[in-house]
Design a protein around this motif. Structure first.
Motif, PDB file in Angstrom:
ATOM      1  N   GLU A  37       0.827  -1.205   0.000  1.00 42.62           N
ATOM      2  CA  GLU A  37       0.000   0.000   0.000  1.00 42.62           C
ATOM      3  C   GLU A  37       0.864   1.259   0.000  1.00 42.62           C
ATOM      4  O   GLU A  37       0.567   2.230  -0.701  1.00 42.62           O
ATOM      5  N   ALA A  38       1.944   1.238   0.780  1.00 40.79           N
ATOM      6  CA  ALA A  38       2.824   2.409   0.862  1.00 40.79           C
ATOM      7  C   ALA A  38       3.500   2.678  -0.479  1.00 40.79           C
ATOM      8  O   ALA A  38       3.645   3.837  -0.899  1.00 40.79           O
ATOM      9  N   ILE A  39       3.920   1.618  -1.164  1.00 33.35           N
ATOM     10  CA  ILE A  39       4.616   1.783  -2.445  1.00 33.35           C
ATOM     11  C   ILE A  39       3.659   2.291  -3.512  1.00 33.35           C
ATOM     12  O   ILE A  39       4.015   3.156  -4.334  1.00 33.35           O
ATOM     13  N   ILE A  40       2.415   1.794  -3.523  1.00 29.97           N
ATOM     14  CA  ILE A  40       1.410   2.309  -4.458  1.00 29.97           C
ATOM     15  C   ILE A  40       1.198   3.799  -4.214  1.00 29.97           C
ATOM     16  O   ILE A  40       1.171   4.608  -5.139  1.00 29.97           O
ATOM     17  N   TRP A  41       1.033   4.140  -2.937  1.00 29.62           N
ATOM     18  CA  TRP A  41       0.841   5.552  -2.574  1.00 29.62           C
ATOM     19  C   TRP A  41       2.004   6.419  -3.052  1.00 29.62           C
ATOM     20  O   TRP A  41       1.800   7.484  -3.639  1.00 29.62           O
ATOM     21  N   ALA A  42       3.224   5.969  -2.812  1.00 31.58           N
ATOM     22  CA  ALA A  42       4.404   6.756  -3.175  1.00 31.58           C
ATOM     23  C   ALA A  42       4.522   6.915  -4.686  1.00 31.58           C
ATOM     24  O   ALA A  42       4.920   7.982  -5.180  1.00 31.58           O
ATOM     25  N   GLU A  43       4.158   5.878  -5.418  1.00 28.60           N
ATOM     26  CA  GLU A  43       4.216   5.985  -6.880  1.00 28.60           C
ATOM     27  C   GLU A  43       3.158   6.949  -7.400  1.00 28.60           C
ATOM     28  O   GLU A  43       3.420   7.737  -8.311  1.00 28.60           O
ATOM     29  N   LYS A  44       1.979   6.901  -6.819  1.00 26.69           N
ATOM     30  CA  LYS A  44       0.889   7.771  -7.261  1.00 26.69           C
ATOM     31  C   LYS A  44       1.258   9.248  -7.140  1.00 26.69           C
ATOM     32  O   LYS A  44       0.878  10.077  -7.965  1.00 26.69           O
ATOM     33  N   TYR A  45       1.991   9.580  -6.099  1.00 30.29           N
ATOM     34  CA  TYR A  45       2.350  10.968  -5.865  1.00 30.29           C
ATOM     35  C   TYR A  45       3.721  11.321  -6.429  1.00 30.29           C
ATOM     36  O   TYR A  45       4.265  12.377  -6.107  1.00 30.29           O
ATOM     37  N   ASP A  46       4.283  10.456  -7.257  1.00 26.96           N
ATOM     38  CA  ASP A  46       5.597  10.707  -7.862  1.00 26.96           C
ATOM     39  C   ASP A  46       6.667  10.955  -6.818  1.00 26.96           C
ATOM     40  O   ASP A  46       7.622  11.714  -7.040  1.00 26.96           O
ATOM     41  N   ILE A  47       6.511  10.323  -5.654  1.00 32.53           N
ATOM     42  CA  ILE A  47       7.531  10.413  -4.620  1.00 32.53           C
ATOM     43  C   ILE A  47       8.660   9.454  -4.931  1.00 32.53           C
ATOM     44  O   ILE A  47       9.822   9.719  -4.654  1.00 32.53           O
ATOM     45  N   LEU A  67      17.443   8.417  -0.630  1.00 38.18           N
ATOM     46  CA  LEU A  67      16.662   9.013   0.450  1.00 38.18           C
ATOM     47  C   LEU A  67      16.429  10.496   0.176  1.00 38.18           C
ATOM     48  O   LEU A  67      15.327  11.014   0.395  1.00 38.18           O
ATOM     49  N   ALA A  68      17.454  11.190  -0.291  1.00 36.80           N
ATOM     50  CA  ALA A  68      17.339  12.620  -0.582  1.00 36.80           C
ATOM     51  C   ALA A  68      16.224  12.891  -1.584  1.00 36.80           C
ATOM     52  O   ALA A  68      15.430  13.828  -1.426  1.00 36.80           O
ATOM     53  N   LYS A  69      16.140  12.064  -2.604  1.00 33.96           N
ATOM     54  CA  LYS A  69      15.087  12.225  -3.608  1.00 33.96           C
ATOM     55  C   LYS A  69      13.706  12.028  -2.989  1.00 33.96           C
ATOM     56  O   LYS A  69      12.776  12.803  -3.252  1.00 33.96           O
ATOM     57  N   LEU A  70      13.556  10.989  -2.150  1.00 28.32           N
ATOM     58  CA  LEU A  70      12.266  10.718  -1.516  1.00 28.32           C
ATOM     59  C   LEU A  70      11.829  11.885  -0.633  1.00 28.32           C
ATOM     60  O   LEU A  70      10.670  12.313  -0.675  1.00 28.32           O
ATOM     61  N   LEU A  71      12.756  12.401   0.174  1.00 28.70           N
ATOM     62  CA  LEU A  71      12.410  13.490   1.086  1.00 28.70           C
ATOM     63  C   LEU A  71      12.047  14.765   0.320  1.00 28.70           C
ATOM     64  O   LEU A  71      11.072  15.450   0.654  1.00 28.70           O
ATOM     65  N   ALA A  72      12.833  15.092  -0.690  1.00 32.89           N
ATOM     66  CA  ALA A  72      12.570  16.308  -1.471  1.00 32.89           C
ATOM     67  C   ALA A  72      11.216  16.218  -2.172  1.00 32.89           C
ATOM     68  O   ALA A  72      10.471  17.208  -2.242  1.00 32.89           O
ATOM     69  N   ASN A  73      10.878  15.034  -2.680  1.00 36.29           N
ATOM     70  CA  ASN A  73       9.603  14.848  -3.367  1.00 36.29           C
ATOM     71  C   ASN A  73       8.432  14.819  -2.392  1.00 36.29           C
ATOM     72  O   ASN A  73       7.371  15.401  -2.657  1.00 36.29           O
ATOM     73  N   ASN A  99      20.544  20.122  -3.374  1.00 34.50           N
ATOM     74  CA  ASN A  99      20.427  21.581  -3.344  1.00 34.50           C
ATOM     75  C   ASN A  99      19.167  21.992  -2.583  1.00 34.50           C
ATOM     76  O   ASN A  99      19.195  22.912  -1.751  1.00 34.50           O
ATOM     77  N   ARG A 100      18.068  21.288  -2.845  1.00 29.80           N
ATOM     78  CA  ARG A 100      16.800  21.615  -2.184  1.00 29.80           C
ATOM     79  C   ARG A 100      16.874  21.303  -0.690  1.00 29.80           C
ATOM     80  O   ARG A 100      16.424  22.096   0.144  1.00 29.80           O
ATOM     81  N   LEU A 101      17.438  20.167  -0.332  1.00 27.92           N
ATOM     82  CA  LEU A 101      17.537  19.784   1.076  1.00 27.92           C
ATOM     83  C   LEU A 101      18.480  20.695   1.843  1.00 27.92           C
ATOM     84  O   LEU A 101      18.232  21.040   3.008  1.00 27.92           O
ATOM     85  N   ALA A 102      19.566  21.107   1.211  1.00 29.10           N
ATOM     86  CA  ALA A 102      20.498  22.037   1.858  1.00 29.10           C
ATOM     87  C   ALA A 102      19.804  23.350   2.187  1.00 29.10           C
ATOM     88  O   ALA A 102      20.076  23.971   3.223  1.00 29.10           O
ATOM     89  N   SER A 103      18.904  23.775   1.321  1.00 27.13           N
ATOM     90  CA  SER A 103      18.185  25.017   1.529  1.00 27.13           C
ATOM     91  C   SER A 103      17.353  24.997   2.804  1.00 27.13           C
ATOM     92  O   SER A 103      17.065  26.046   3.381  1.00 27.13           O
ATOM     93  N   TYR A 104      16.977  23.808   3.241  1.00 26.77           N
ATOM     94  CA  TYR A 104      16.177  23.651   4.465  1.00 26.77           C
ATOM     95  C   TYR A 104      17.021  23.134   5.634  1.00 26.77           C
ATOM     96  O   TYR A 104      16.475  22.840   6.699  1.00 26.77           O
ATOM     97  N   GLY A 105      18.336  22.993   5.427  1.00 27.82           N
ATOM     98  CA  GLY A 105      19.237  22.586   6.494  1.00 27.82           C
ATOM     99  C   GLY A 105      19.026  21.174   6.999  1.00 27.82           C
ATOM    100  O   GLY A 105      19.272  20.877   8.172  1.00 27.82           O
ATOM    101  N   VAL A 181       9.973   4.022   2.420  1.00 25.26           N
ATOM    102  CA  VAL A 181       8.681   4.411   1.851  1.00 25.26           C
ATOM    103  C   VAL A 181       7.563   4.179   2.863  1.00 25.26           C
ATOM    104  O   VAL A 181       6.636   4.990   2.986  1.00 25.26           O
ATOM    105  N   THR A 182       7.652   3.096   3.618  1.00 26.87           N
ATOM    106  CA  THR A 182       6.652   2.824   4.660  1.00 26.87           C
ATOM    107  C   THR A 182       6.652   3.918   5.711  1.00 26.87           C
ATOM    108  O   THR A 182       5.591   4.368   6.171  1.00 26.87           O
ATOM    109  N   MET A 183       7.842   4.379   6.115  1.00 30.35           N
ATOM    110  CA  MET A 183       7.923   5.474   7.080  1.00 30.35           C
ATOM    111  C   MET A 183       7.227   6.723   6.549  1.00 30.35           C
ATOM    112  O   MET A 183       6.448   7.369   7.262  1.00 30.35           O
ATOM    113  N   LEU A 184       7.499   7.079   5.304  1.00 28.08           N
ATOM    114  CA  LEU A 184       6.902   8.283   4.734  1.00 28.08           C
ATOM    115  C   LEU A 184       5.394   8.136   4.587  1.00 28.08           C
ATOM    116  O   LEU A 184       4.643   9.108   4.775  1.00 28.08           O
ATOM    117  N   HIS A 185       4.937   6.941   4.269  1.00 27.86           N
ATOM    118  CA  HIS A 185       3.499   6.700   4.182  1.00 27.86           C
ATOM    119  C   HIS A 185       2.842   6.920   5.536  1.00 27.86           C
ATOM    120  O   HIS A 185       1.766   7.537   5.641  1.00 27.86           O
TER     121      HIS A 185
END
Length: 341
Positions: A37-47, A67-73, A99-105, A181-185
């Motif tokens: 379920e978590a992976i379906i959710w993450a794919e749907k939102y382009d995470i 991980l950086a890509k997942l968090l930024a998305n 670059n995006r993650l650095a901007s938020y420290g 992905v489960t954590m982010l879900h």
């Protein structure tokens, strides 16, 4: 709002398509997988996305740049106006996310070094990075307590529960793609998809701190036990690549990428990806150095048999696979001579 839209999308998708396992586009994630379920959710939102062969590889160890890509998305972080000035200047696909993650420290290790980015990320780093974005600046113990309190994580070693928080959580262990992905879900289910005030203030940058300064502050926020220093100047260490386009089709290519980090006089960490258009795979493990120019790895970090022989050449590395079938799809392997970048 995000959860309502997600539920509607899923219901429409199931009713109209009639697909089951392939609904998420990943043939290696069956409906009874704990993270389905978590992976379906993450794919749907382009995470998150999968590999060219239609797999997700849920049990593969996740690297810090993945991980950086997942968090930024997931947090839909905004891009800064400037870019990081790295110690390893070669441009790679994860630059935009760091670059995006650095901007938020955000507390991460690999801002300035491509080799660290390609290494497996520890659970303690994941805990601090997520908590920083969701709850605000936090130490390692505070971050773990946040994740456990809201049932975002249940820890890994129950024998240490109420005895040793960091061992209970398993701060030095690696994580799989499915676990993150489960954590982010779970974060989304508990409405922790808003950016914390601490992270937002760093992004607004009223002090006009450079992006590199904000990145270094993020690195320093990591617990000392989680910080990685810049790798030594070992002759083995570096990023190696091979790419050959043999036709006009989108899948008519061969690509190999290898990242060697944490080299000592006895061993080094190796992360390799191979993609031959429609077949792909990756392997993460530790190789033993057998001479000044040769090394060998006998199994992957997943515990699978995977024998790789390495020969260090002049600004290149020759990789010979003996038996790594458990680590990749039929039709591709990790063999080849890769040029140092």
């Amino acid at each position: 709002m995000r959860k309502i839209v997600c539920a509607l999308l899923l219901s429409i998708f199931v009713m109209t398509s009639g697909y089951t396992v392939q609904a998420a586009g990943f043939k290696d994630v069956p409906e009874d997988h704990y993270a389905y379920e978590a992976i379906i959710w993450a794919e749907k939102y382009d995470i998150v996305n999968g590999y060219a062969d239609g797999t997700f590889k849920p049990n593969a160890t996740i690297t810090e740049q993945q991980l950086a890509k997942l968090l930024a998305n997931f947090y839909e972080l905004e891009s800064p106006f400037d870019e990081l000035k790295k110690q390893t200047p070669a441009a790679i696909w994860s630059d935009e996310y760091y670059n995006r993650l650095a901007s938020y420290g955000v507390p991460l290790n690999g801002y300035l070094d491509n080799n660290i980015r390609a290494a497996s990320v520890k659970r303690g780093v994941v805990a601090q990075a997520i908590t920083h974005l969701a709850h605000g600046k936090s130490g390692l113990d505070q971050s773990i307590q946040f994740l456990i309190h809201y049932y975002i994580s249940t820890g890994q070693n129950p024998q240490y529960e109420n005895r040793n928080l960091q061992k209970f959580f398993g701060v030095t262990n690696n994580m799989t793609r499915a676990q993150v992905v489960t954590m982010l879900h779970r974060m989304d289910e508990r409405n922790f998809y808003e950016i914390s005030e601490d992270a937002q203030a760093i992004h607004e940058n009223t002090s006009n701190a450079s992006l590199n300064t904000r990145a270094k502050n993020g690195q320093n926020q990591l617990d000392k036990t989680m910080q990685l220093t810049t790798p030594s100047k070992s002759a083995w260490e570096g990023t190696y690549s091979y790419y050959y386009k043999w036709g006009k089709g989108a899948t008519d290519f061969n690509r190999r990428d290898a990242h060697i980090t944490n080299a000592t006089s006895k061993s080094f960490n190796i992360f390799i990806t191979a993609n031959d258009g429609t077949a792909a795979g990756n392997v993460d493990g530790i190789a033993t150095i057998t001479s000044s120019t040769k090394a060998v790895m006998n199994k992957s970090s997943n515990g699978n048999r995977c024998v790789l022989e390495f020969e260090r050449l002049n600004n290149a590395i020759k990789i010979t696979e003996v038996d790594c079938r458990a680590e990749h799809d039929e039709g591709t392997n990790f063999s080849g001579t890769l040029k140092k970048q």
